[in-house]
Scaffold this active site. Structure first.
Site: not given
Length: 394
Positions: A74, A139
């Site tokens: 991400d 994350e």
């Protein structure tokens, strides 16, 4: 180890990763590409868990340790109007590949995945143990929360975090906590403020006293940090109303050994002491909780407390990685991250032997016109290859 053909493949794979936008919760297209790629380059299995983490594995012919390479897929969002480069094109200029996530951290994910594949190909799986590559979701929102599912599935003996390190070895980091202080007052018309209790005034006194609290210290990681980042009152906008609620948010950078309870204790003690002096003070301290939707439809949530961790430079697995890198002509320094990573779970929570080793510079993360130098990308691929070979030697 890196032929021209392999270098071309590394660039092509990273470009494909960059061209698939993957903000937190929107990682599906990248996860599906990684799954397809893992099978194409020789990984034995690919597993996608409930959060959408994608985990590829290739097993050697002999029993040995499980080595997990961790990289989040991400990215933070982009304000495209401020970029002079195309953030999702993966264009190359002057030896630099530009795009959101090149440094943080699709470059490392690309290098890890292909390094594992190249080693398995070159050794014809004549190694002891199992290689895992994990493309981790969410994350940027929750350092280490999605990783809990990965370590449960893999049960690794060693973890390599691929966050940017300029090809240096990282053996620790400060952790992170998001602390919320709340005050509760009594609403009133602002023409008659004496009939109410202004929650913002109460908060102002608390903030002033929190600034005076002594901060923890660690010989290696330095001082902990408790920094005010946000203050909000309610009702908002508050025309003609005495606010009856105020919330202050603090960013707390954590040291090794600090627990959720030990971090809140001095603030709670302060609030208790202030309440004895002021019977109208009603205040609360806690950790912020986050709730996010995963691309799989599952919900990921957790308390925003991500512990610090630190291993010893002399530890055998650290020295083995160091010698492997020196053996290919690299000259890494052993140090620690200044920011939070998924190591908060692997090392801080689970106690798994963990190192950080990644390409590029950490100050390029989250920036306008983010890029990675191709030489750094090639070098880190060779570095992962060397470390894996050392850890999985027969």
């Amino acid at each position: 180890m890196l032929t021209n053909e392999r270098k071309e493949q590394i660039v092509e794979v990273l470009q494909n990763l960059i061209q698939r936008r993957s903000y937190s919760g929107e990682e599906k297209e990248v996860a599906e590409y990684i799954k397809k790629l893992c099978l194409e380059v020789g990984y034995d299995t690919v597993h996608v868990d409930k959060y959408g983490n994608v985990i590829g594995s290739v097993k050697g012919k002999y029993e040995g340790p499980k080595v997990l390479m961790d990289g989040h897929i991400d990215t933070v969002p982009v304000d495209e109007e401020k970029w002079t480069k195309k953030p999702f094109a993966g264009n190359i200029e002057d030896g630099k590949l530009y795009g959101r996530g090149t440094t943080d951290m699709k470059g490392a994910v690309c290098a890890m995945l292909l390094a594992g594949a190249y080693l398995a190909q070159d050794l014809k799986k004549e190694f002891a143990g199992e290689i895992f590559i994990a493309g981790v979701v969410h994350e940027e929102c929750f350092e280490g929360v999605a990783a809990r599912e990965i370590s449960k599935y893999v049960k690794p003996d060693y973890v390599i975090i691929g966050e940017a390190s300029q090809l240096n070895l990282k053996i620790g980091q400060r952790g992170r906590g998001e602390i919320v202080v709340e005050t509760f007052g009594k609403p009133a018309h602002s023409a008659n403020p004496e009939k109410g209790i202004n929650a913002v005034y109460k908060m102002m006194k608390i903030i002033e006293n929190i600034q005076k609290l002594p901060m923890t210290h660690h010989d290696t990681l330095g001082y902990g940090i408790l920094e005010l980042t946000d203050v909000k009152s309610s009702p908002y906008p508050g025309a003609s109303v005495v606010p009856d609620y105020c919330r202050a948010t603090y960013d707390r950078r954590l040291l090794v050994g600090e627990t959720p309870e030990s971090v809140l204790a001095p603030i709670q003690k302060l609030l208790d002491e202030m309440a004895k002096e002021d019977e109208t003070l009603k205040a609360k301290v806690s950790y912020a909780r986050g709730v996010e939707k995963c691309w799989t439809g599952a919900t990921i949530e957790g308390e925003r407390f991500f512990p610090g961790w630190l291993f010893e430079e002399k530890d055998e697995y650290v020295q083995k990685a160091l010698k492997a890198l020196e053996g290919i002509g690299q000259t890494p320094t052993i140090t620690h991250y200044n920011f939070c990573t998924n190591g908060s779970h692997y090392a801080g929570e689970a106690g798994i032997k963990t190192i950080g080793y990644g390409p590029s510079r950490e100050n390029l993360a989250h920036t306008i016109d983010e890029y990675i130098e191709l030489d750094s990308l090639y070098n880190v691929t060779e570095g992962y290859y060397a470390i894996l070979k050392a850890y999985l030697a027969k």
